[in-house]
Design a protein around this motif. Sequence first.
Motif, short mmCIF file in Angstrom:
data_model
loop_
_atom_site.label_atom_id
_atom_site.label_comp_id
_atom_site.label_asym_id
_atom_site.label_seq_id
_atom_site.Cartn_x
_atom_site.Cartn_y
_atom_site.Cartn_z
N LEU B 78 0.82 -1.21 0.00
CA LEU B 78 0.00 0.00 0.00
C LEU B 78 0.85 1.26 0.00
O LEU B 78 0.35 2.35 -0.13
CB LEU B 78 -0.90 0.01 1.24
N SER B 79 2.16 1.10 0.15
CA SER B 79 2.99 2.29 0.32
C SER B 79 3.48 2.86 -1.00
O SER B 79 4.12 3.90 -1.01
CB SER B 79 4.19 1.95 1.21
N VAL B 80 3.17 2.21 -2.13
CA VAL B 80 3.79 2.66 -3.39
C VAL B 80 3.49 4.12 -3.72
O VAL B 80 4.39 4.83 -4.17
CB VAL B 80 3.41 1.76 -4.58
N GLY B 81 2.26 4.55 -3.50
CA GLY B 81 1.93 5.94 -3.81
C GLY B 81 2.77 6.90 -2.98
O GLY B 81 3.36 7.85 -3.50
N ALA B 82 2.87 6.62 -1.70
CA ALA B 82 3.62 7.49 -0.80
C ALA B 82 5.11 7.44 -1.13
O ALA B 82 5.80 8.47 -1.10
CB ALA B 82 3.38 7.07 0.65
N VAL B 83 5.61 6.25 -1.47
CA VAL B 83 7.03 6.13 -1.84
C VAL B 83 7.31 6.95 -3.10
O VAL B 83 8.32 7.63 -3.22
CB VAL B 83 7.41 4.65 -2.06
N ALA B 143 6.49 7.32 4.91
CA ALA B 143 7.00 7.94 3.69
C ALA B 143 6.37 9.31 3.48
O ALA B 143 7.03 10.27 3.09
CB ALA B 143 6.73 7.04 2.49
N LYS B 144 5.07 9.40 3.77
CA LYS B 144 4.37 10.67 3.60
C LYS B 144 4.97 11.72 4.53
O LYS B 144 5.19 12.87 4.15
CB LYS B 144 2.88 10.44 3.92
N ASP B 254 -0.44 10.51 -4.36
CA ASP B 254 -1.54 10.27 -3.41
C ASP B 254 -2.61 9.40 -4.06
O ASP B 254 -3.15 9.75 -5.10
CB ASP B 254 -2.17 11.60 -2.98
N GLY B 255 -2.91 8.29 -3.46
CA GLY B 255 -3.97 7.43 -3.95
C GLY B 255 -3.58 6.56 -5.14
O GLY B 255 -4.40 5.81 -5.64
N TYR B 256 -2.35 6.65 -5.59
CA TYR B 256 -1.94 5.86 -6.75
C TYR B 256 -1.92 4.37 -6.45
O TYR B 256 -1.98 3.55 -7.36
CB TYR B 256 -0.55 6.30 -7.24
N GLU B 257 -1.79 4.00 -5.16
CA GLU B 257 -1.68 2.57 -4.84
C GLU B 257 -2.96 1.82 -5.24
O GLU B 257 -2.88 0.71 -5.74
CB GLU B 257 -1.36 2.34 -3.36
N THR B 258 -4.10 2.50 -5.08
CA THR B 258 -5.34 1.79 -5.43
C THR B 258 -5.42 1.55 -6.93
O THR B 258 -5.83 0.49 -7.38
CB THR B 258 -6.58 2.61 -5.00
N ASN B 259 -4.94 2.54 -7.69
CA ASN B 259 -4.91 2.37 -9.14
C ASN B 259 -4.01 1.21 -9.53
O ASN B 259 -4.36 0.40 -10.39
CB ASN B 259 -4.35 3.65 -9.78
#
Lengths: 506, 326, 339
Positions: B78-83, B143-144, B254-259
Amino acid sequence: MSLVEMSGIRKSFYGVEVLHGVNFQLKAGTVHALMGENGAGKSTLMKALAGVHRFDGGVIKIQGKPADIYSPSDARSLGVAMIQQELSPVEELSVAENIFLGREPVKMGFVDYKQLYRQTEKLLDSLNLNMNPRTKMKALPMAEQQMVEIAKAISQNAHIVIMDEPTSSITNREVESLFRMIADMKARGTGIIYISHKMDEIFRVADEITVLRDGGNVGTWKKGEIDTEQLICSMVGRELKSQFPKVEVTIGEPILEVRNLTLAHQYEDISFTLHRGEILGFVGLIGSGRTELMNSLFGITQPEKGKILLEGEEVTFKSPRDAVTHGIAYVTEDRKGKGLVLPMSICHNTTLPSLRKFTKSGLLQRRAEGNAVTRQVSSLNIKTASTLLPVKSLSGGNQQKVVLAKWMMTEPKIIIFDEPTRGIDVGSKAEIYKIMCDYAAQGNAVILVSSEMPEAMGMSDRILVLSNHRFSGELRRSEFSEEAIVQMQFKHMISRRNDDDRSDVK
Amino acid sequence: MSQLDPGVQIKRRTMSRRQFVSTFGSLIGLILLIIIMYALKPNFLSTSNIRNILRISSINGLLAVGMTFVVLTGGIDLSVGAVMGCAGMYSAYFAQTSMNKHWMVAVLVGVGMGLIIGTFNGVCVSYFRVPPFVGTLGSMSIAKGLTFLLTDAKPIPSLSTEFKFLGGGNIGGWLPTAIVIMLVVLAICFTLLYKTRYGRYIFAVGGNLNAAHVSGINTKRIICSVYIISSVLAALAGIITSARVTSGVTSTGDGYETNAIAMVVIGGTSLAGGRGRLWGTIIGILLLQCLTNGLDMLGVNTYYQMIIKGFVVIGAVMLDGLNAED
Amino acid sequence: MKHLKKTLTLFLALFLVVATFAACSSPAQQATPSESSAPAEANSPEAPSASADTPAKKLKIGATYYSLQNEFTMRMDNAAKKYCQENGIELISYDGNYDAATQLSQIETMIADGCDAIILNPHDAVACAAGVEIAHQAGIPVVGVNTMVESDLLTSYVGSQDVSAGEDIMQFMIDHLGKDEFNIVIIEGPMGQSAQLQRIEGIENILAKYPKIKELARNTANWSRSEAMSLMETWINSFGSDIHAVIAENDEMALGARQAIEDAGLDIPCIGIDGITDAVTAIQEGRMIASDFQNAEGQMVGAIEAAVKAVNGEQVEQFNWIPFEMITPENAVEYVNKY
């Protein structure tokens, strides 16, 4: 009139036809045994009847009427119930809740528990089952869970009950009560289809025997028309000379020495020596510490005390990886849990521990891999249309052979077999024994853990007996006798009651 | 096979209709989508729009490709967006013209951030047995925080020209750098996954952890490594994004992990692990990006867009589920 | 039979997707909120290349908003649609979904789609500058609206000065309380967004002049009412009635804070920015002391006018400031029916 009449049943998986027009009849009030090697199509045929698999062709008539069975619930409403080999009760619910799952008596929208327990009690009484309807399923031993399953089938007015290897995981005493129950059911006019590999059971319980081979009918016999020898012959399609192809081999120098190995509550102070060419049997009741010991020999767990010497040098296995690199292989007891990656193909499963051999400058040599697998698959006589099919498409016996193939590819010095033939048909069994013997004869060594006395005695050069986590005796081949072994099994358990001890039944 | 029992009749291995639909459903969906979009809006297939779609697919796709590795082992990241945001910010910091550093320094710093967070994720999940959902949820927040900490949430402007080329530049004047990077990454990932031991082990670990362990695979290391891959690819996406928007922005990713998860799932990779395919993920990426781009071009209201995308994700998984029963 | 069921399920699923598709894409095709074609329906947007040949070429403008998921930008978008409908301009609106990179690719899409001008309401002042550059290279004018874009290449900017809004509300609060020694808490927008950065700059400008005003706490509530409410609840727990005023960078957050205050049985004056419908009502009811009204319609119409001028090659002002207007209990009634 027949209770069930199946004719010309066909079914394919992954484009491979596994049932080629099978016929089968069941009469009311009888037990009809369905026999055959693994992969012969017994389970598939029964799953078609129980609505688990949709068959591709043929007709099923129930009480003379053609039946449309598209789902388990269709089958249920036609009075068909299947007691699976691996039970899956809702463990957290009570016996009563399990029996009436989905059909609970309801009062004003709520489950009427009073009624639920009363009905269950009545049912259990009528079956001479002595258990509390309020007990949670998980608290019951396997055998009683099975009884509950049967009670459930009866409560659903099932008059056709399929039992798939009902005795594979229960004790002898429990088998007796199962047979009593079967007799009761027969008396009520219920028809029972009984699948098992155990000959003695079949001859005791069955009124009729149908044998399948390679997805087709071999024949149907009445009780007394066929004996063990003929039965095996008809299943395998050839005569098995001896069940155990054990040959005398010269025992070589020691290859594995275990000294005072201890892991608290699992095994204590175990010492033994394994020689080249030897098949060393390990016998003990479930829970005696056999599997736990093997886990440590393979690096899955680490012993607290003691040492392991491999070809004279002390070794410590921090993980299975270490054991594999030292030339040890482990055919685990739990084929699906620890042996195979079910969604992966036969080919990929086979090369999993030996992939290094097929790697050149970091890249896999898929052609070399494929060829090696093909050779191994044919030398072990694994029946499959393609090595690229998922391993879960194979029957139990063939799956076990894939596990074997996988370890053979690593060219190990020692193979540990833990219950290698559990739930496997006679033909595959013999093949596995043969492989084991050939392997040992080449100067390798085998450890054979087994609960089946004939198997341990038939195959081993020497038998070590464990009792209650401790070493309790050693027998040479000339000294083998069932009484001696049984006695040793109970040596350290004198205070406990024998074979029915619940804590020892997983 | 050579040795077959004569009793077993083997038909040629044919695909049932269901298998066909479940294997190629997403691809067919993608092709249909492109045809429909083209019919409604010919500009959809103009060279510049195709380039746009591929470029944005490359950036968002990096996350999905990394996620595929993680999901194949039965985990989730789930951390990919924040990373992505974090690495983008830190690399932008070092790519400022005022810092006067080589663009590689900035890239290495960004990738380094990914490496650190990925290793942290991997160690948590594999060696300390933190459930992946929880572990990566935690590092998402970490990360955020690191991202905001760097500049007090202010954006970082004026990046060096060389650095900006990574995101906005075109190699040879027409091929966006981002697409080239993605192609290189894909080539590496396909090799890793299908041509090396490592890839085979990933499938084995996801398919049956115990069996993989007993087969002598260092399962912990495999699990740890997929989180590193995922984070490093996310970092790469972050760096490219910073270069593309020519500044470091805290809200990036932000929110890219869901995509990313949606793309992986549309591609037919099972969240249970052990079953999936990388080319499926690529179709998933293209499907979602074409859908977004096309609906935007058609001027479809943003709320409807959300609804449509939701149905597409569920529909794709339904198609895939048709085959799961056997 | 079972096959039939399976196939049916499959078709149903596909149908649903396609149906949703059709349901929302077709209205968009025929003239609807999003694509407001002029009276002449015949001139369908389905044939864009054809329009090049027709003498009366219809202007096509693309607008990307940092988000279309809040009232303020929806107001801008509605104003834009209304204006374009009246003036025969084709408008396509894009939702930036709070992401600069998304907006960037939307600008690329607009260029590919052949828009004549682009209206940019950026999520991030710095990051979206790249989009302006891309459009500039394609020779398409870009008009910034509401939030500044840090680019020299911007054709024109229409907006209100957020710094002054920050200054306005802080000063208004001081005047309202009639003293220069009290305690405040500040609720901020999403960290790093330019509106947040500029509004806080304005607030700090005033605070610098009044050293006796004590800032008890400051935190972000991401423009969100619910987040502001829980933030305020925490602050009430730790500071209680020591809080004398709440300064919120937008109305949503001011209203959230006010809700928490009322729930705690307190009465602390709150002030916000934007002048959304709820805030106007709250001001009339005396629950908020004031709100600095940001003229969404004015900004958007100004932006479209500037864009049209730019396309026609006319001179355009570099900056067009639409002033903030303070909504107070006295003048609130004028704003009630604004929308």
